[in-house]
Design a protein around this motif. Sequence first.
Motif, PDB file in Angstrom:
ATOM      1  N   LEU A 195       0.843  -1.208   0.000  1.00  0.00           N
ATOM      2  CA  LEU A 195       0.000   0.000   0.000  1.00  0.00           C
ATOM      3  C   LEU A 195       0.871   1.248   0.000  1.00  0.00           C
ATOM      4  CD1 LEU A 195      -2.777  -0.984   2.537  1.00  0.00           C
ATOM      5  CD2 LEU A 195      -3.056  -0.678   0.084  1.00  0.00           C
ATOM      6  N   TYR A 196       2.027   1.147   0.643  1.00  0.00           N
ATOM      7  CA  TYR A 196       2.935   2.294   0.687  1.00  0.00           C
ATOM      8  C   TYR A 196       3.452   2.626  -0.717  1.00  0.00           C
ATOM      9  CZ  TYR A 196       6.739   5.308   2.267  1.00  0.00           C
ATOM     10  OH  TYR A 196       7.579   6.372   2.449  1.00  0.00           O
ATOM     11  N   GLY A 197       3.901   1.589  -1.427  1.00  0.00           N
ATOM     12  CA  GLY A 197       4.359   1.806  -2.814  1.00  0.00           C
ATOM     13  C   GLY A 197       3.242   2.383  -3.668  1.00  0.00           C
ATOM     14  N   THR A 198       2.044   1.801  -3.508  1.00  0.00           N
ATOM     15  CA  THR A 198       0.882   2.245  -4.277  1.00  0.00           C
ATOM     16  C   THR A 198       0.551   3.704  -3.988  1.00  0.00           C
ATOM     17  OG1 THR A 198       0.007   0.040  -4.020  1.00  0.00           O
ATOM     18  CG2 THR A 198      -1.534   1.699  -4.771  1.00  0.00           C
ATOM     19  N   ALA A 199       0.609   4.057  -2.700  1.00  0.00           N
ATOM     20  CA  ALA A 199       0.212   5.408  -2.307  1.00  0.00           C
ATOM     21  C   ALA A 199       1.122   6.448  -2.959  1.00  0.00           C
ATOM     22  CB  ALA A 199       0.249   5.526  -0.790  1.00  0.00           C
ATOM     23  N   TRP A 200       2.398   6.129  -3.073  1.00  0.00           N
ATOM     24  CA  TRP A 200       3.305   7.081  -3.717  1.00  0.00           C
ATOM     25  C   TRP A 200       2.938   7.288  -5.183  1.00  0.00           C
ATOM     26  CZ3 TRP A 200       6.055  10.830  -2.080  1.00  0.00           C
ATOM     27  CH2 TRP A 200       6.572  10.808  -0.781  1.00  0.00           C
ATOM     28  N   ILE A 201       2.567   6.192  -5.854  1.00  0.00           N
ATOM     29  CA  ILE A 201       2.158   6.374  -7.266  1.00  0.00           C
ATOM     30  C   ILE A 201       0.893   7.226  -7.320  1.00  0.00           C
ATOM     31  CG2 ILE A 201       1.694   5.254  -9.465  1.00  0.00           C
ATOM     32  CD1 ILE A 201       2.724   2.686  -8.377  1.00  0.00           C
ATOM     33  N   GLN A 202      -0.034   6.940  -6.394  1.00  0.00           N
ATOM     34  CA  GLN A 202      -1.294   7.713  -6.402  1.00  0.00           C
ATOM     35  C   GLN A 202      -1.012   9.198  -6.243  1.00  0.00           C
ATOM     36  OE1 GLN A 202      -3.158   5.303  -3.227  1.00  0.00           O
ATOM     37  NE2 GLN A 202      -4.884   5.036  -4.591  1.00  0.00           N
ATOM     38  N   VAL A 203      -0.096   9.523  -5.346  1.00  0.00           N
ATOM     39  CA  VAL A 203       0.160  10.931  -5.068  1.00  0.00           C
ATOM     40  C   VAL A 203       0.958  11.594  -6.204  1.00  0.00           C
ATOM     41  CG1 VAL A 203       1.436  12.475  -3.527  1.00  0.00           C
ATOM     42  CG2 VAL A 203      -0.015  10.702  -2.578  1.00  0.00           C
ATOM     43  N   LEU A 204       1.912  10.859  -6.765  1.00  0.00           N
ATOM     44  CA  LEU A 204       2.794  11.494  -7.750  1.00  0.00           C
ATOM     45  C   LEU A 204       2.238  11.466  -9.177  1.00  0.00           C
ATOM     46  CD1 LEU A 204       6.324  10.282  -6.590  1.00  0.00           C
ATOM     47  CD2 LEU A 204       5.264  12.502  -6.269  1.00  0.00           C
ATOM     48  N   ALA A 205       1.545  10.414  -9.528  1.00  0.00           N
ATOM     49  CA  ALA A 205       1.148  10.271 -10.938  1.00  0.00           C
ATOM     50  C   ALA A 205      -0.261  10.796 -11.223  1.00  0.00           C
ATOM     51  CB  ALA A 205       1.262   8.805 -11.364  1.00  0.00           C
ATOM     52  N   LEU A 289       9.989   1.739 -11.082  1.00  0.00           N
ATOM     53  CA  LEU A 289      10.266   1.379 -12.482  1.00  0.00           C
ATOM     54  C   LEU A 289       8.990   1.411 -13.314  1.00  0.00           C
ATOM     55  CD1 LEU A 289      12.739  -1.561 -11.862  1.00  0.00           C
ATOM     56  CD2 LEU A 289      13.282   0.622 -12.936  1.00  0.00           C
ATOM     57  N   GLY A 290       7.880   0.998 -12.694  1.00  0.00           N
ATOM     58  CA  GLY A 290       6.609   0.996 -13.417  1.00  0.00           C
ATOM     59  C   GLY A 290       6.191   2.392 -13.860  1.00  0.00           C
ATOM     60  N   SER A 291       6.761   3.412 -13.210  1.00  0.00           N
ATOM     61  CA  SER A 291       6.421   4.781 -13.593  1.00  0.00           C
ATOM     62  C   SER A 291       7.208   5.251 -14.812  1.00  0.00           C
ATOM     63  CB  SER A 291       6.711   5.737 -12.429  1.00  0.00           C
ATOM     64  OG  SER A 291       5.931   5.381 -11.328  1.00  0.00           O
ATOM     65  N   LEU A 292       8.168   4.452 -15.247  1.00  0.00           N
ATOM     66  CA  LEU A 292       9.037   4.911 -16.333  1.00  0.00           C
ATOM     67  C   LEU A 292       8.801   4.163 -17.643  1.00  0.00           C
ATOM     68  CD1 LEU A 292      12.364   5.089 -14.284  1.00  0.00           C
ATOM     69  CD2 LEU A 292      10.625   6.848 -14.566  1.00  0.00           C
TER      70      LEU A 292
ATOM     71  N   LEU B  73      11.827  13.504   0.895  1.00  0.00           N
ATOM     72  CA  LEU B  73      10.570  13.189   0.208  1.00  0.00           C
ATOM     73  C   LEU B  73      10.204  14.291  -0.786  1.00  0.00           C
ATOM     74  CD1 LEU B  73       8.274  11.612   2.953  1.00  0.00           C
ATOM     75  CD2 LEU B  73       9.699  10.499   1.271  1.00  0.00           C
ATOM     76  N   VAL B  74      10.435  15.548  -0.380  1.00  0.00           N
ATOM     77  CA  VAL B  74      10.113  16.662  -1.283  1.00  0.00           C
ATOM     78  C   VAL B  74      10.978  16.568  -2.544  1.00  0.00           C
ATOM     79  CG1 VAL B  74      10.213  19.160  -1.562  1.00  0.00           C
ATOM     80  CG2 VAL B  74       9.354  18.182   0.563  1.00  0.00           C
ATOM     81  N   PHE B  75      12.275  16.271  -2.338  1.00  0.00           N
ATOM     82  CA  PHE B  75      13.142  16.219  -3.515  1.00  0.00           C
ATOM     83  C   PHE B  75      12.904  14.974  -4.347  1.00  0.00           C
ATOM     84  CE2 PHE B  75      15.068  19.597  -1.186  1.00  0.00           C
ATOM     85  CZ  PHE B  75      15.343  20.487  -2.210  1.00  0.00           C
ATOM     86  N   LEU B  76      12.462  13.906  -3.691  1.00  0.00           N
ATOM     87  CA  LEU B  76      12.079  12.706  -4.445  1.00  0.00           C
ATOM     88  C   LEU B  76      10.950  13.051  -5.414  1.00  0.00           C
ATOM     89  CD1 LEU B  76      12.157   9.427  -4.525  1.00  0.00           C
ATOM     90  CD2 LEU B  76      10.098   9.629  -3.173  1.00  0.00           C
ATOM     91  N   THR B  77       9.975  13.806  -4.897  1.00  0.00           N
ATOM     92  CA  THR B  77       8.824  14.202  -5.718  1.00  0.00           C
ATOM     93  C   THR B  77       9.275  15.036  -6.910  1.00  0.00           C
ATOM     94  OG1 THR B  77       7.667  14.338  -3.637  1.00  0.00           O
ATOM     95  CG2 THR B  77       6.546  15.213  -5.527  1.00  0.00           C
ATOM     96  N   LEU B  78      10.122  16.032  -6.629  1.00  0.00           N
ATOM     97  CA  LEU B  78      10.601  16.894  -7.714  1.00  0.00           C
ATOM     98  C   LEU B  78      11.448  16.087  -8.698  1.00  0.00           C
ATOM     99  CD1 LEU B  78      11.581  20.064  -5.678  1.00  0.00           C
ATOM    100  CD2 LEU B  78       9.668  19.815  -7.267  1.00  0.00           C
ATOM    101  N   GLY B  79      12.240  15.148  -8.141  1.00  0.00           N
ATOM    102  CA  GLY B  79      13.105  14.323  -8.984  1.00  0.00           C
ATOM    103  C   GLY B  79      12.280  13.481  -9.951  1.00  0.00           C
ATOM    104  N   VAL B  80      11.182  12.910  -9.444  1.00  0.00           N
ATOM    105  CA  VAL B  80      10.340  12.069 -10.305  1.00  0.00           C
ATOM    106  C   VAL B  80       9.748  12.904 -11.444  1.00  0.00           C
ATOM    107  CG1 VAL B  80       8.180  10.759 -10.362  1.00  0.00           C
ATOM    108  CG2 VAL B  80       9.818  10.357  -8.547  1.00  0.00           C
ATOM    109  N   THR B  82      11.000  15.615 -12.738  1.00  0.00           N
ATOM    110  CA  THR B  82      12.084  15.920 -13.674  1.00  0.00           C
ATOM    111  C   THR B  82      12.374  14.713 -14.569  1.00  0.00           C
ATOM    112  OG1 THR B  82      13.006  17.197 -11.861  1.00  0.00           O
ATOM    113  CG2 THR B  82      14.413  16.894 -13.781  1.00  0.00           C
ATOM    114  N   LEU B  83      12.350  13.529 -13.934  1.00  0.00           N
ATOM    115  CA  LEU B  83      12.621  12.304 -14.697  1.00  0.00           C
ATOM    116  C   LEU B  83      11.565  12.090 -15.778  1.00  0.00           C
ATOM    117  CD1 LEU B  83      14.652   9.961 -14.600  1.00  0.00           C
ATOM    118  CD2 LEU B  83      13.050   8.732 -13.133  1.00  0.00           C
ATOM    119  N   PHE B  84      10.298  12.290 -15.415  1.00  0.00           N
ATOM    120  CA  PHE B  84       9.214  12.149 -16.391  1.00  0.00           C
ATOM    121  C   PHE B  84       9.463  13.071 -17.592  1.00  0.00           C
ATOM    122  CE2 PHE B  84       5.638  10.829 -13.199  1.00  0.00           C
ATOM    123  CZ  PHE B  84       6.183   9.568 -13.151  1.00  0.00           C
ATOM    124  N   ILE B  85       9.741  14.324 -17.278  1.00  0.00           N
ATOM    125  CA  ILE B  85       9.928  15.297 -18.356  1.00  0.00           C
ATOM    126  C   ILE B  85      11.176  14.925 -19.171  1.00  0.00           C
ATOM    127  CG2 ILE B  85      10.382  17.734 -18.866  1.00  0.00           C
ATOM    128  CD1 ILE B  85       8.767  18.382 -16.311  1.00  0.00           C
ATOM    129  N   GLY B  86      12.239  14.491 -18.457  1.00  0.00           N
ATOM    130  CA  GLY B  86      13.479  14.120 -19.142  1.00  0.00           C
ATOM    131  C   GLY B  86      13.265  12.986 -20.130  1.00  0.00           C
TER     132      GLY B  86
END
Lengths: 529, 95
Positions: A195-205, A289-292, B73-80, B82-86
């Motif tokens: 759930l932790y891994g999933t939650a990060w994808i939910q928040v970022l993607a 990796l799944g995000s890339l 965590l904040v920089f992880l978010t920004l890094g991701v 940047t990676l997407f755009i890259g």
Amino acid sequence: MSYLTEGRRKGIRSWILSTDHKRIGVLYLVSMVSLFFIAVLIGVLMRIEQLTIETPMFEPQTYNAFFTVHGVIMIFMFVLPGLPAVFGNFFLPIMIGAKDVSFPRLNLLSWYFFIAGTGLVVASLFTGAGPPDTGWTFYAPFSLTSGTNVSLGVFGAFVLGFSSILTGLNFITTIHRLRAPGMKWHRMPLFAWSLYGTAWIQVLATPIIGITLLLVIAERLFGIGVFDPAKGGDPLLYQHLFWIYSHPAVYIMILPAMGAITEIIPTFARKTIFGYKAIAYSSLAIAFLGSLVWGHHMFTSGMSEKANLVFSLLTFIVAVPSAIKVFNWTATLYKGSIEVRPPMLYALTFVFLFAIGGLTGLMQGALAVNVQLHDTYFIVGHFHYVMFGGTGMGFFAALLYWFPKMFGKTYNEKIAVFAWVPIFIGFNMLYFAMLVLGYMGMPRRYFTHLPQYRTGHIIASIGGFILAVGLVMFFANLVVALKRGRKAEQNPWGGVTLEWKIPTPPPLENFSIIPRIDDRPYRFNPEGS
Amino acid sequence: MGHETHVHIVPYRVFVRVWLLLLVLTGILVATSTLWHEALSVWAMLIVTPLKAGLVLFYFMHLNYEKPYLRALVFLTLGVLTLFIGILFFDILDR
């Protein structure tokens, strides 16, 4: 006293105004299973259409609406919220020794967003110029020009995204802040890790799809020209933005299912999980990796050759952490004291069907094969093996595993096994036939087919009907159990994680005293007997 | 109530200094966009803007006084992001 009887309010208000994580989990369960059956019905109607091509039962445009709505409901309202919303909400706080999630009101708000988004999508079917006909992907430029009710449907999906983001945020905070004393990261159950891994994808993607969908609406209403090639826009940019979210979304769907399977297998093998850290970190690796790898949905789109190569390579790499999990489950079973009761039967079915889904996915990761198979039934077969055979079967296994704990009732185990037979046979008839049809060249999303595909379609349709019967049996068994089931014991399966150490059904705030955790999970015989 | 009372009182002069620094950086950005070659202004933008954002995050939004993992965590978010755009550029540069 349990969460089902305690509380300040009575009747329906005790549910729709409750901030208890368990009640919210049940709210999601009821809403999602209802929607699931609507989408199953639409699926059955599509299979009827393919049986009656000489005198079609439905117009081609109706068929377009069918596959769009079937996809939107199944993806956005069933498999995506799926396990996190139901079992994550219900069991995450219990498994880490907390009384609730970090933000209980936000949790209830997430459910309201889910219902509001669902309402908007449903409204799009019956208002304006008819249901959207774009497919669940809303690809530009067609989604920009389609005369159907795309804007409202897209806005519904946008609102559903909020539900996902807020749930993810809640889970990340809960896992960071509310673990019981002594529960270090490596003492946390693996369902919580997934759930932790999933939650990060939910928040970022998820915000990326949110903005993309808003751009589609802006383009339809104001003609801003971001995606429309006629105005200098880039339709491939739409595909990139869509899949930057929607491929990781596949892992939002599958990771929690994998987490549930990781709970079930050790319980029924009476053996500690093999490779705890490997499974925990493979969840994070899959999430990252799944995000890339999103570009593997676009190999035939006209994307650059270099991008094709990069995405193909990344796609093969993401198979590694997925395979790590499968090997670890298998190794856990090795020399275990295996008891195949219903949750285990469905969990093993998950492993089998997910393996087929995963391997057919790898086939499409190869560029040359992808060109041949793109937009055929092979793709449809493949992703149903992953999403239904994987997430769906994981959901069923989790439901059978945790049902007695959630509702304090036992279901009829024989019927659960009996329902598995049509589900398993029907599933494979339907989707394996699709793999073969696709390999032969049958394109997806056509309301009719050429004579050479006739046999395959008949097998698939019959399989679909058998599967639907199995699904009705499965859920009818649980509904009957709710009404007439025997009282469940505290720990019917002999599980060792925290949820099995509290009363059944759980009390309102789970623990009267927050437990102290002194050991890693999945210790079935700490004395070494 | 046992909630944490872990509050940082940042002196006003820190905020004023950061604000002045932000003004200077903005001045540099404006200058590069008007005085020299336009390519330079793009590079100035790429370098100076993240610096400015960093100052805001670290001082005005108090990231400087948070625990290391929250900063990460904040920089992880920004890094991701940047990676997407890259990765998008594998397509866009060669199409």
